[in-house]
Motif scaffolding. Structure first.
Motif, PDB file in Angstrom:
ATOM      1  N   LYS A  40       0.810  -1.218   0.000  1.00  0.00           N
ATOM      2  CA  LYS A  40       0.000   0.000   0.000  1.00  0.00           C
ATOM      3  C   LYS A  40       0.841   1.264   0.000  1.00  0.00           C
ATOM      4  O   LYS A  40       0.547   2.221  -0.733  1.00  0.00           O
ATOM      5  CB  LYS A  40      -0.943   0.004   1.208  1.00  0.00           C
ATOM      6  CG  LYS A  40      -1.892   1.204   1.225  1.00  0.00           C
ATOM      7  CD  LYS A  40      -2.554   1.423   2.564  1.00  0.00           C
ATOM      8  CE  LYS A  40      -3.541   0.335   2.867  1.00  0.00           C
ATOM      9  NZ  LYS A  40      -4.281   0.602   4.123  1.00  0.00           N
ATOM     10  N   SER A  41       1.879   1.295   0.820  1.00  0.00           N
ATOM     11  CA  SER A  41       2.682   2.519   0.907  1.00  0.00           C
ATOM     12  C   SER A  41       3.348   2.816  -0.436  1.00  0.00           C
ATOM     13  O   SER A  41       3.456   3.986  -0.836  1.00  0.00           O
ATOM     14  CB  SER A  41       3.730   2.407   2.016  1.00  0.00           C
ATOM     15  OG  SER A  41       4.629   1.341   1.760  1.00  0.00           O
ATOM     16  N   ASP A  42       3.782   1.776  -1.143  1.00  0.00           N
ATOM     17  CA  ASP A  42       4.385   1.964  -2.462  1.00  0.00           C
ATOM     18  C   ASP A  42       3.360   2.542  -3.430  1.00  0.00           C
ATOM     19  O   ASP A  42       3.651   3.499  -4.167  1.00  0.00           O
ATOM     20  CB  ASP A  42       4.920   0.625  -2.972  1.00  0.00           C
ATOM     21  CG  ASP A  42       5.609   0.733  -4.320  1.00  0.00           C
ATOM     22  OD1 ASP A  42       6.497   1.597  -4.467  1.00  0.00           O
ATOM     23  OD2 ASP A  42       5.270  -0.046  -5.226  1.00  0.00           O
ATOM     24  N   LEU A  43       2.149   1.988  -3.431  1.00  0.00           N
ATOM     25  CA  LEU A  43       1.104   2.490  -4.325  1.00  0.00           C
ATOM     26  C   LEU A  43       0.762   3.947  -4.012  1.00  0.00           C
ATOM     27  O   LEU A  43       0.713   4.794  -4.909  1.00  0.00           O
ATOM     28  CB  LEU A  43      -0.149   1.614  -4.230  1.00  0.00           C
ATOM     29  CG  LEU A  43      -1.260   1.860  -5.254  1.00  0.00           C
ATOM     30  CD1 LEU A  43      -2.113   0.611  -5.415  1.00  0.00           C
ATOM     31  CD2 LEU A  43      -2.152   3.022  -4.872  1.00  0.00           C
ATOM     32  N   LEU A  44       0.547   4.237  -2.728  1.00  0.00           N
ATOM     33  CA  LEU A  44       0.150   5.603  -2.361  1.00  0.00           C
ATOM     34  C   LEU A  44       1.262   6.602  -2.655  1.00  0.00           C
ATOM     35  O   LEU A  44       0.994   7.733  -3.069  1.00  0.00           O
ATOM     36  CB  LEU A  44      -0.244   5.653  -0.886  1.00  0.00           C
ATOM     37  CG  LEU A  44      -1.521   4.891  -0.506  1.00  0.00           C
ATOM     38  CD1 LEU A  44      -1.756   4.959   0.993  1.00  0.00           C
ATOM     39  CD2 LEU A  44      -2.729   5.420  -1.262  1.00  0.00           C
ATOM     40  N   THR A  45       2.516   6.197  -2.454  1.00  0.00           N
ATOM     41  CA  THR A  45       3.642   7.099  -2.712  1.00  0.00           C
ATOM     42  C   THR A  45       3.761   7.433  -4.194  1.00  0.00           C
ATOM     43  O   THR A  45       4.061   8.572  -4.571  1.00  0.00           O
ATOM     44  CB  THR A  45       4.952   6.458  -2.220  1.00  0.00           C
ATOM     45  OG1 THR A  45       4.879   6.265  -0.810  1.00  0.00           O
ATOM     46  CG2 THR A  45       6.148   7.342  -2.536  1.00  0.00           C
ATOM     47  N   ARG A  63     -10.772   3.912 -18.406  1.00  0.00           N
ATOM     48  CA  ARG A  63     -10.950   4.350 -17.018  1.00  0.00           C
ATOM     49  C   ARG A  63      -9.874   3.696 -16.153  1.00  0.00           C
ATOM     50  O   ARG A  63      -9.339   2.634 -16.497  1.00  0.00           O
ATOM     51  CB  ARG A  63     -12.338   3.973 -16.485  1.00  0.00           C
ATOM     52  CG  ARG A  63     -13.508   4.597 -17.220  1.00  0.00           C
ATOM     53  CD  ARG A  63     -13.608   6.087 -17.024  1.00  0.00           C
ATOM     54  NE  ARG A  63     -14.772   6.654 -17.707  1.00  0.00           N
ATOM     55  CZ  ARG A  63     -14.783   7.061 -18.963  1.00  0.00           C
ATOM     56  NH1 ARG A  63     -13.687   6.964 -19.710  1.00  0.00           N
ATOM     57  NH2 ARG A  63     -15.886   7.559 -19.496  1.00  0.00           N
ATOM     58  N   ILE A  64      -9.591   4.322 -15.028  1.00  0.00           N
ATOM     59  CA  ILE A  64      -8.586   3.837 -14.082  1.00  0.00           C
ATOM     60  C   ILE A  64      -9.297   3.447 -12.794  1.00  0.00           C
ATOM     61  O   ILE A  64     -10.128   4.213 -12.287  1.00  0.00           O
ATOM     62  CB  ILE A  64      -7.532   4.917 -13.786  1.00  0.00           C
ATOM     63  CG1 ILE A  64      -6.846   5.366 -15.075  1.00  0.00           C
ATOM     64  CG2 ILE A  64      -6.501   4.415 -12.766  1.00  0.00           C
ATOM     65  CD1 ILE A  64      -6.095   6.683 -14.941  1.00  0.00           C
ATOM     66  N   VAL A  65      -8.970   2.279 -12.269  1.00  0.00           N
ATOM     67  CA  VAL A  65      -9.519   1.808 -11.006  1.00  0.00           C
ATOM     68  C   VAL A  65      -8.357   1.658 -10.026  1.00  0.00           C
ATOM     69  O   VAL A  65      -7.379   0.958 -10.315  1.00  0.00           O
ATOM     70  CB  VAL A  65     -10.239   0.456 -11.168  1.00  0.00           C
ATOM     71  CG1 VAL A  65     -10.821   0.002  -9.833  1.00  0.00           C
ATOM     72  CG2 VAL A  65     -11.325   0.551 -12.232  1.00  0.00           C
ATOM     73  N   VAL A  66      -8.465   2.318  -8.879  1.00  0.00           N
ATOM     74  CA  VAL A  66      -7.447   2.213  -7.825  1.00  0.00           C
ATOM     75  C   VAL A  66      -8.056   1.411  -6.683  1.00  0.00           C
ATOM     76  O   VAL A  66      -9.107   1.776  -6.155  1.00  0.00           O
ATOM     77  CB  VAL A  66      -7.000   3.599  -7.328  1.00  0.00           C
ATOM     78  CG1 VAL A  66      -5.945   3.462  -6.224  1.00  0.00           C
ATOM     79  CG2 VAL A  66      -6.465   4.440  -8.483  1.00  0.00           C
ATOM     80  N   ALA A  80     -10.545   9.603   1.498  1.00  0.00           N
ATOM     81  CA  ALA A  80     -10.273  11.026   1.278  1.00  0.00           C
ATOM     82  C   ALA A  80      -8.868  11.240   0.735  1.00  0.00           C
ATOM     83  O   ALA A  80      -8.644  12.110  -0.119  1.00  0.00           O
ATOM     84  CB  ALA A  80     -10.466  11.800   2.581  1.00  0.00           C
ATOM     85  N   GLU A  81      -7.908  10.448   1.204  1.00  0.00           N
ATOM     86  CA  GLU A  81      -6.540  10.562   0.697  1.00  0.00           C
ATOM     87  C   GLU A  81      -6.463  10.146  -0.773  1.00  0.00           C
ATOM     88  O   GLU A  81      -5.801  10.805  -1.580  1.00  0.00           O
ATOM     89  CB  GLU A  81      -5.602   9.705   1.547  1.00  0.00           C
ATOM     90  CG  GLU A  81      -4.164   9.638   1.059  1.00  0.00           C
ATOM     91  CD  GLU A  81      -3.414  10.971   1.105  1.00  0.00           C
ATOM     92  OE1 GLU A  81      -2.276  11.014   0.592  1.00  0.00           O
ATOM     93  OE2 GLU A  81      -3.969  11.969   1.612  1.00  0.00           O
ATOM     94  N   LEU A  82      -7.143   9.087  -1.136  1.00  0.00           N
ATOM     95  CA  LEU A  82      -7.178   8.675  -2.542  1.00  0.00           C
ATOM     96  C   LEU A  82      -7.821   9.755  -3.412  1.00  0.00           C
ATOM     97  O   LEU A  82      -7.338  10.046  -4.518  1.00  0.00           O
ATOM     98  CB  LEU A  82      -7.938   7.361  -2.684  1.00  0.00           C
ATOM     99  CG  LEU A  82      -7.289   6.128  -2.049  1.00  0.00           C
ATOM    100  CD1 LEU A  82      -8.264   4.945  -2.080  1.00  0.00           C
ATOM    101  CD2 LEU A  82      -5.995   5.758  -2.758  1.00  0.00           C
ATOM    102  N   GLU A  83      -8.895  10.342  -2.917  1.00  0.00           N
ATOM    103  CA  GLU A  83      -9.559  11.409  -3.666  1.00  0.00           C
ATOM    104  C   GLU A  83      -8.658  12.638  -3.796  1.00  0.00           C
ATOM    105  O   GLU A  83      -8.615  13.292  -4.850  1.00  0.00           O
ATOM    106  CB  GLU A  83     -10.877  11.784  -2.984  1.00  0.00           C
ATOM    107  CG  GLU A  83     -11.939  10.704  -3.057  1.00  0.00           C
ATOM    108  CD  GLU A  83     -12.470  10.469  -4.462  1.00  0.00           C
ATOM    109  OE1 GLU A  83     -12.590  11.445  -5.226  1.00  0.00           O
ATOM    110  OE2 GLU A  83     -12.749   9.307  -4.800  1.00  0.00           O
TER     111      GLU A  83
END
Length: 209
Positions: A40-45, A63-66, A80-83
């Motif tokens: 997760k940290s790698d993806l979010l970074t 379209r992109i799906v996260v 909220a962080e993803l948004e």
């Protein structure tokens, strides 16, 4: 209407699960690609830069799906962080676009708590993959709500599997993901987070709204 989905996931076991599930779920002539990260940290970074890269060339019909695991995070804060990351990249999320029916590029979804919770949400599929598993696990205390299994869902799945004689040296997460994904009944899951993910894909493929 999306003809292709780019799906970003946090680790290889989710990729393995989806590569078996999605060909059975996607409409004809629709395509997808799955991109795993190293947690997760790698993806979010890396997510903002990745989305900015997409913004420079993304076709109108893609379209992109996260998809990330909630783990122990607060779901609202994580969403909220993803948004926020999506907005910073310059792409429009489905959450932002939906009230105004404007075009969107990204939909953010959270697996609660993690992939193995989805297994508990459709236990008949697990029993199809692993016939010695206890068939009525969803009727037992602690397992009735697959999205709130206490103590970690992969650990719980490993314990149940070991009692049935599977994975005696420890859960092989990628192997299990492939074997469950191959037979997972996406129309019969009780996991609210899986259903939200499934519906986002089906909606994107159907009409993009």
């Amino acid at each position: 209407m999306a003809d292709h989905l780019e799906i970003l996931v946090e680790e290889p076991s989710m990729e393995a699960f989806l590569r078996k599930l999605l060909p059975r779920m996607s409409p004809p002539q629709k395509t997808f690609e799955i991109h795993p990260f190293q947690g997760k940290s790698d993806l979010l970074t890396k997510l903002c830069d990745r989305l900015r890269g997409y913004k420079s060339w993304l076709p109108d019909n893609w379209r992109i799906v996260v998809l990330v695991d909630r783990d122990a995070d607060d779901c609202a804060i994580l969403k909220a962080e993803l948004e926020r990351i999506c907005a910073t990249s310059g792409l429009v999320s489905r959450t932002v676009a939906r009230p105004t029916f404007m075009a969107w590029h990204v939909v953010n979804r959270i697996a609660i708590e993690e992939l193995e919770a989805w297994y508990f949400g459709e236990w008949s599929s697990v029993c199809l993959a692993y016939p010695r598993m206890t068939p009525n696990i969803q009727n037992k205390a602690g397992f009735r709500n697959s999205d709130s299994v206490a103590g970690g869902t992969w650990e719980a799945f490993e314990r149940v599997a070991k009692r049935a004689g599977y994975f005696p040296t420890g859960l092989a997460k990628i192997q299990a993901a492939r074997e469950v994904g191959q037979v997972y009944d996406h129309d019969n899951s009780s996991s609210a987070s899986f259903n939200a993910f499934r519906d986002a894909l089906l909606t994107a493929w159907a009409d993009g709204q």
